[in-house]
Scaffold this motif. Structure first.
Motif, PDB file in Angstrom:
ATOM      1  N   ARG B 193      50.898  38.152  44.003  1.00 20.21           N
ATOM      2  CA  ARG B 193      51.459  39.086  43.028  1.00 20.21           C
ATOM      3  C   ARG B 193      50.525  39.359  41.857  1.00 20.21           C
ATOM      4  O   ARG B 193      50.911  39.990  40.891  1.00 20.21           O
ATOM      5  CB  ARG B 193      52.803  38.577  42.525  1.00 20.21           C
ATOM      6  CG  ARG B 193      53.960  39.057  43.420  1.00 20.21           C
ATOM      7  CD  ARG B 193      55.235  39.093  42.646  1.00 20.21           C
ATOM      8  NE  ARG B 193      55.487  37.797  42.049  1.00 20.21           N
ATOM      9  CZ  ARG B 193      56.053  36.787  42.698  1.00 20.21           C
ATOM     10  NH1 ARG B 193      56.436  36.933  43.916  1.00 20.21           N
ATOM     11  NH2 ARG B 193      56.222  35.634  42.106  1.00 20.21           N
ATOM     12  N   SER B 194      49.297  38.857  41.962  1.00 22.52           N
ATOM     13  CA  SER B 194      48.311  39.148  40.919  1.00 22.52           C
ATOM     14  C   SER B 194      47.787  40.568  41.133  1.00 22.52           C
ATOM     15  O   SER B 194      48.032  41.173  42.172  1.00 22.52           O
ATOM     16  CB  SER B 194      47.159  38.148  41.021  1.00 22.52           C
ATOM     17  OG  SER B 194      46.440  38.385  42.202  1.00 22.52           O
ATOM     18  N   PRO B 195      47.066  41.106  40.154  1.00 20.85           N
ATOM     19  CA  PRO B 195      46.425  42.407  40.380  1.00 20.85           C
ATOM     20  C   PRO B 195      45.600  42.400  41.665  1.00 20.85           C
ATOM     21  O   PRO B 195      45.643  43.342  42.456  1.00 20.85           O
ATOM     22  CB  PRO B 195      45.528  42.567  39.149  1.00 20.85           C
ATOM     23  CG  PRO B 195      46.211  41.792  38.082  1.00 20.85           C
ATOM     24  CD  PRO B 195      46.832  40.613  38.788  1.00 20.85           C
ATOM     25  N   PHE B 196      44.883  41.313  41.894  1.00 15.47           N
ATOM     26  CA  PHE B 196      44.094  41.153  43.113  1.00 15.47           C
ATOM     27  C   PHE B 196      44.967  41.299  44.364  1.00 15.47           C
ATOM     28  O   PHE B 196      44.617  42.013  45.311  1.00 15.47           O
ATOM     29  CB  PHE B 196      43.417  39.775  43.069  1.00 15.47           C
ATOM     30  CG  PHE B 196      42.858  39.296  44.373  1.00 15.47           C
ATOM     31  CD1 PHE B 196      41.656  39.774  44.840  1.00 15.47           C
ATOM     32  CD2 PHE B 196      43.537  38.341  45.120  1.00 15.47           C
ATOM     33  CE1 PHE B 196      41.134  39.322  46.041  1.00 15.47           C
ATOM     34  CE2 PHE B 196      43.032  37.884  46.317  1.00 15.47           C
ATOM     35  CZ  PHE B 196      41.829  38.384  46.776  1.00 15.47           C
ATOM     36  N   MET B 198      47.796  42.821  44.671  1.00 16.90           N
ATOM     37  CA  MET B 198      48.274  44.197  44.822  1.00 16.90           C
ATOM     38  C   MET B 198      47.182  45.083  45.425  1.00 16.90           C
ATOM     39  O   MET B 198      47.455  45.944  46.262  1.00 16.90           O
ATOM     40  CB  MET B 198      48.704  44.763  43.463  1.00 16.90           C
ATOM     41  CG  MET B 198      49.950  44.139  42.918  1.00 16.90           C
ATOM     42  SD  MET B 198      51.408  44.484  43.923  1.00 16.90           S
ATOM     43  CE  MET B 198      52.017  45.950  43.120  1.00 16.90           C
ATOM     44  N   VAL B 199      45.943  44.871  44.985  1.00 12.33           N
ATOM     45  CA  VAL B 199      44.846  45.672  45.543  1.00 12.33           C
ATOM     46  C   VAL B 199      44.678  45.367  47.031  1.00 12.33           C
ATOM     47  O   VAL B 199      44.443  46.273  47.834  1.00 12.33           O
ATOM     48  CB  VAL B 199      43.533  45.413  44.767  1.00 12.33           C
ATOM     49  CG1 VAL B 199      42.346  46.019  45.502  1.00 12.33           C
ATOM     50  CG2 VAL B 199      43.629  45.990  43.367  1.00 12.33           C
ATOM     51  N   ARG B 201      47.060  44.515  49.111  1.00 13.59           N
ATOM     52  CA  ARG B 201      48.132  45.263  49.781  1.00 13.59           C
ATOM     53  C   ARG B 201      47.748  46.727  49.906  1.00 13.59           C
ATOM     54  O   ARG B 201      48.005  47.373  50.918  1.00 13.59           O
ATOM     55  CB  ARG B 201      49.429  45.142  48.983  1.00 13.59           C
ATOM     56  CG  ARG B 201      50.203  43.881  49.264  1.00 13.59           C
ATOM     57  CD  ARG B 201      51.403  43.754  48.354  1.00 13.59           C
ATOM     58  NE  ARG B 201      52.303  44.915  48.411  1.00 13.59           N
ATOM     59  CZ  ARG B 201      53.334  45.093  47.599  1.00 13.59           C
ATOM     60  NH1 ARG B 201      53.594  44.196  46.676  1.00 13.59           N
ATOM     61  NH2 ARG B 201      54.095  46.151  47.710  1.00 13.59           N
ATOM     62  N   GLY B 202      47.128  47.251  48.836  1.00 14.72           N
ATOM     63  CA  GLY B 202      46.695  48.646  48.873  1.00 14.72           C
ATOM     64  C   GLY B 202      45.630  48.875  49.924  1.00 14.72           C
ATOM     65  O   GLY B 202      45.667  49.866  50.654  1.00 14.72           O
ATOM     66  N   VAL B 220      36.640  42.378  47.348  1.00 15.30           N
ATOM     67  CA  VAL B 220      38.046  41.963  47.282  1.00 15.30           C
ATOM     68  C   VAL B 220      38.439  41.228  48.564  1.00 15.30           C
ATOM     69  O   VAL B 220      39.016  40.139  48.539  1.00 15.30           O
ATOM     70  CB  VAL B 220      38.953  43.190  47.061  1.00 15.30           C
ATOM     71  CG1 VAL B 220      40.421  42.815  47.173  1.00 15.30           C
ATOM     72  CG2 VAL B 220      38.667  43.826  45.712  1.00 15.30           C
TER      73      VAL B 220
END
Lengths: 254, 335
Positions: B193-196, B198-199, B201-202, B220
């Motif tokens: 659930r960190s910004p990392f 989320m990226v 998942r993107g 990443v």
């Protein structure tokens, strides 16, 4: 006014087929330029050449005085050359808020932090909320993108682009696929884009082009065949020939 | 309107954390009830935990980044062998051994990631198989170091904190493993659930969109491979400490494939799906194999077909759908 964005003699060939020939155009700060052309004119190739997804065979792309021709797509984005997509490219399982927060975090250099909470950056969350509010997306900010209307998804594309704080913005058919009842909201959003931003809009909808752009360039068979004010475009014999009547109705509207 | 914005920005943010704590409590509860209910099977339960760590690590790569891999046991085996070799050479502190396993897994993850990320899709899958086969063969050939096909044995880990011995009953090993699992699960819950996260998942959904945001995919994804390697290596090291044997099966294609099956069974892209899948698969294997050692895979196959047909998002995905139906009344904010 300074030249912010400049394309000179850009050419690209696919197996002998010249899809871009010597395309040159420049944009000043705050300019609103529209690129139109019949299907197959090479608009998509042009966008890909400009954004760095394709390498040109010849020619240059300059952004704020810097030659970015040799740079990849990511580097160009980081220098302020931002695009939206003709068909929305959004994450269906994420919310609009999450899309914009991710974008803001990236601008702050924090998008790939591991030891941070995604929703824990209040500066990014606040900025995202503000951007979503200006586009009227506050109500759907917490809903999954898959569940919001297509028009709202198009607005979200614009929100993401704005969150990147671009210098030059390429809008690839911003109203494509949007039901006509929702187009006024898109137009309204386009009208409120930051004044200093140079915007290049690629669009089919001539009404939208006439209201938005001060200058129009026409691409046909990989070549720029017209450049001038929207009012003159439909009178131009070359343009008429290129469209071969398929856009004849545009003439009566001009 | 500004007020509404503020309110909506503040309200449901605590929920994921609360859910994590409940999840951790459930894992601890399930783990402890296993301890009380099956005191004679603790060695098996410890193996379940170590494989669960492997499947969790696979979920990071497959479920969160969309990279298919049939070679995840390379990372697990690297951790197992590193811990085993260190233990034989006099480093006996179990926590240190776990760290050594995690580092070995992470380094292996760095290399396999650097190789695998050169390709996409099927070639990438084939590369993952090639890597685990290479490592398997290397472990087989370097018998002076790894014991070859006889396996690495003769390790004697020191008591945990100098008190809890790794005895025949396997109590210390099991509780140690359960604690490790809880720690890893908590850390991973934060990471995804960190910004990392989320990226990642993107990137799984649409790499082009992520690059249009100005984010490079390669570093990443490589980072995720390193994290995944550390988790798998931790699992391998736990197995080495608990069984005091490391065999070639720990770097096998078969284990890699089974891990993927467990993940699909439990549901990819959910951390707890990895746990559910592991427990169900291994429980089936354990019980059915005891009844009919030759045809147990048939039953597992049948169960898998049923799940793919009737619950294509895995057991955890189906549980999510049920939960979503039940909580629909609670408003649509949050997830």
């Amino acid at each position: 006014m300074t030249t912010l964005f400049e394309v000179s003699r850009l050419s690209k060939e696919f197996g002998g087929l010249k899809v871009s020939r010597d395309i040159s155009l420049s944009m000043a700060e705050g300019e609103r330029l529209a690129l139109i052309g019949p299907n197959g004119a090479g608009k998509t190739t042009f966008v890909n050449l400009v954004t760095g997804r394709l390498r040109p065979d010849a020619g240059q792309v300059r952004l704020a005085g810097e030659d970015v021709t040799a740079l990849g797509a990511v580097q160009r984005v980081r220098r302020g050359l931002v695009r939206t997509f003709q068909v929305t490219r959004l994450f269906p399982d994420m919310t609009p808020e999450e899309h914009v927060i991710m974008t803001v975090l990236q601008r702050h250099g924090k998008a790939t932090r591991i030891l941070a909470r995604f929703h824990g950056d209040s500066a990014a969350s606040d900025e995202a909320a503000e951007i979503l509010a200006t586009l009227g997306l506050t109500e759907v900010a917490r809903r999954k993108v898959a569940t919001i209307a297509y028009g709202q998804q198009r607005l979200l594309e614009i929100a993401i682009a704005l969150a990147q704080r671009p210098k030059v913005l390429l809008l690839d058919e911003p109203a494509a696929g949007v039901p006509s009842a929702d187009t006024p909201r898109i137009e309204e959003a386009l009208a409120r884009l930051p004044a200093s931003l140079a915007v290049l809009m690629i669009e089919h909808d001539m009404d939208l082009v006439f209201r938005f752009a001060k200058r129009v360039v026409v691409l046909a068979a990989g070549e720029l065949i017209f450049e001038g004010p929207p009012a003159d475009v439909a009178r131009d014999p070359l343009v008429r020939e290129a469209y071969l009547g398929s856009y004849a109705h545009a003439g009566s509207q001009a | 309107m500004a007020n509404a914005t503020l309110q909506s920005a503040a309200a449901p943010r605590l929920r994921p954390l609360g859910r994590d704590l409940i999840g951790l409590a459930l894992i601890a509860l399930a783990g402890l009830s296993g301890y009380w209910l099956f005191p004679d099977n603790l060695a098996f339960l410890t193996r379940v935990i170590s494989v669960a760590l492997l499947v969790l690590s696979l979920d990071l790569v497959v479920g969160y980044c969309g990279i298919a891999s049939l070679g995840q046991a390379a990372l697990y085996g690297a951790g197992a062998y590193a811990a085993g070799i260190a233990c034989i050479n006099g480093i006996t502190d179990p926590i240190l051994l776990i760290l050594i396993g995690a580092v070995a897994g992470a380094v292996t993850g760095l290399f396999t990631g650097a190789v695998m990320l050169r390709a996409h899709g099927l070639p990438q899958l084939v590369l993952s198989i090639a890597l685990v086969q290479l490592l398997h063969e290397a472990a087989n050939k370097a018998s002076w170091l790894t014991g070859g096909s006889d396996g690495l044995s003769g390790m004697a880990p020191a008591p945990l904190f100098g008190v809890f011995e790794f005895d025949l009953w396997g109590r210390s090993a099991y509780l140690f493993g359960l604690c490790l699992l809880l720690v890893v699960f908590a850390v991973l819950s934060l990471i995804v659930r960190s910004p990392f996260g989320m990226v990642c998942r993107g990137l799984k959904e649409d790499p082009l969109r992520i690059s249009a945001l100005g984010i490079y995919a390669f570093p990443v994804l490589l980072k995720m491979f390193v994290i995944s390697g550390a988790v798998a290596g931790t699992g391998g090291a736990l197995a080495a400490i608990a069984t005091q044997v490391v065999g070639l099966d720990s770097v096998s294609f078969e284990l890699s494939a089974n891990a993927l099956v467990m993940l699909v069974l439990g549901g990819i892209g959910h951390l707890y799906g990895a746990l559910i899948g592991t427990v169900i698969f291994m429980a089936l294997e354990h019980t059915v194999a005891a009844i009919n050692p030759f045809h147990w895979m048939t039953l597992v196959g049948a169960v898998l077909i049923a799940i793919v047909l009737f619950a294509p998002r895995g057991l955890s995905g189906t549980l999510d759908q049920i939960a979503a139906l039940l909580t629909r009344r609670g408003g649509r904010a949050g997830r």
